[in-house]
Design an enzyme around this catalytic site. Structure first.
Site, short mmCIF file in Angstrom:
data_model
loop_
_atom_site.label_atom_id
_atom_site.label_comp_id
_atom_site.label_asym_id
_atom_site.label_seq_id
_atom_site.Cartn_x
_atom_site.Cartn_y
_atom_site.Cartn_z
N GLU A 1 -4.25 2.59 -7.12
CA GLU A 1 -4.69 3.71 -6.30
C GLU A 1 -3.87 4.96 -6.61
O GLU A 1 -2.72 5.07 -6.16
CB GLU A 1 -4.53 3.37 -4.81
N HIS B 1 0.86 -1.20 0.00
CA HIS B 1 0.00 0.00 0.00
C HIS B 1 0.89 1.24 0.00
O HIS B 1 1.96 1.25 0.60
CB HIS B 1 -0.91 -0.02 1.23
P1 PGA Z 1 -9.95 5.72 0.90
O1 PGA Z 1 -8.65 4.78 1.00
O2 PGA Z 1 -11.08 4.88 0.42
O3 PGA Z 1 -10.15 6.20 2.32
O4 PGA Z 1 -9.61 6.81 -0.04
C1 PGA Z 1 -8.36 3.93 -0.07
C2 PGA Z 1 -7.16 3.10 0.24
O5 PGA Z 1 -6.16 3.61 0.72
O6 PGA Z 1 -7.20 1.88 -0.02
#
Ligand code: PGA
Length: 224
Positions: free
Chosen positions: A149, A92
């Protein structure tokens, strides 16, 4: 019809009591038919055993040790969680940023996950990370998933557009074909449908909106 994934990532949140309350609220209030959706909940390590026996969703961990079990104080190895979790969220951007995780470290974690049949869900923000993953762990494609992301969208309340996310997912698919690609970053009940209906997207990763069981249920309902 493609199989969709909805992955909830609790990040560094919830006491044991709060996690239990979430579980109760989620399981009591929902009667969804989840044949076409795989819901994955990634709580913190200390919550995992609270969910033992839950069949409604699959469990994932938010991280793994890059090493096997043994003398690595503080680390949770893949072997330690393989009986309770089925997925491992790895690399992540918060781990890359705050804990100095490089592509090499992420690759070692992916190998640990694969060795015990945990399905790795590797988070990427750039295509370079996808190329590196393919180079370092070619066997990733057997069971892995990608969670794309864009950094600006994480926790900001400003998601990417479904069209942009789909375009990047297509580029990822060109590098690693046939791996399910999820989009993450400010996904909520109101915008989730736009993402899961894109041809190159197979689901979403959800941070903030997974913390409240009712919001999470609404988000799942919006996909069905
Ligand atoms: P969020 O986080 O939905 O709060 O934007 C997404 C993530 O980091 O997986």
């Amino acid at each position: 019809m493609k199989k969709l994934f909805i992955l909830g990532n609790w990040k560094s949140n919830k006491t044991l009591q709060e996690a239990l309350a979430w579980k109760q609220s989620f399981t009591e209030n929902t009667h969804l038919d989840l044949d076409t959706i795989t819901v994955i909940v990634c709580p913190a390590f200390h919550h995992l055993s609270l969910f033992e026996g839950v069949t409604y969703f699959s469990l994932g961990v938010q991280d793994l040790s890059p090493f096997t079990s043994g003398a690595y104080t503080g680390a949770i190895s893949a072997g330690m969680v393989k009986d309770i979790a089925s997925y491992a969220l790895l690399g992540h951007s918060e781990r890359r940023k705050h804990f100095g995780e490089t592509d090499e470290i992420v690759a070692d974690k992916v190998k640990q996950a694969l060795a015990v049949n945990l399905r790795p869900v590797v988070c990427v923000s750039h295509l370079d990370q996808v190329k590196k993953l393919k180079e370092l762990v070619p066997e990733f494609t057997k069971s892995g998933l990608i969670l794309y992301e864009p950094l600006f969208a994480i926790g900001s309340g400003k998601s990417d557009t479904p069209e942009n996310a789909n375009k990047t997912a297509q580029e990822i698919d060109n590098i690693i074909p046939s791996v399910p690609i999820l989009y993450g970053g400010s996904v909520v009940a109101e915008n989730v449908k736009g993402f899961v209906t894109q041809p190159y997207l197979s689901g979403v990763g959800v941070g903030g909106a997974s913390l409240d069981p009712q919001k999470f249920i609404q988000l799942i309902q919006a996909v069905l």
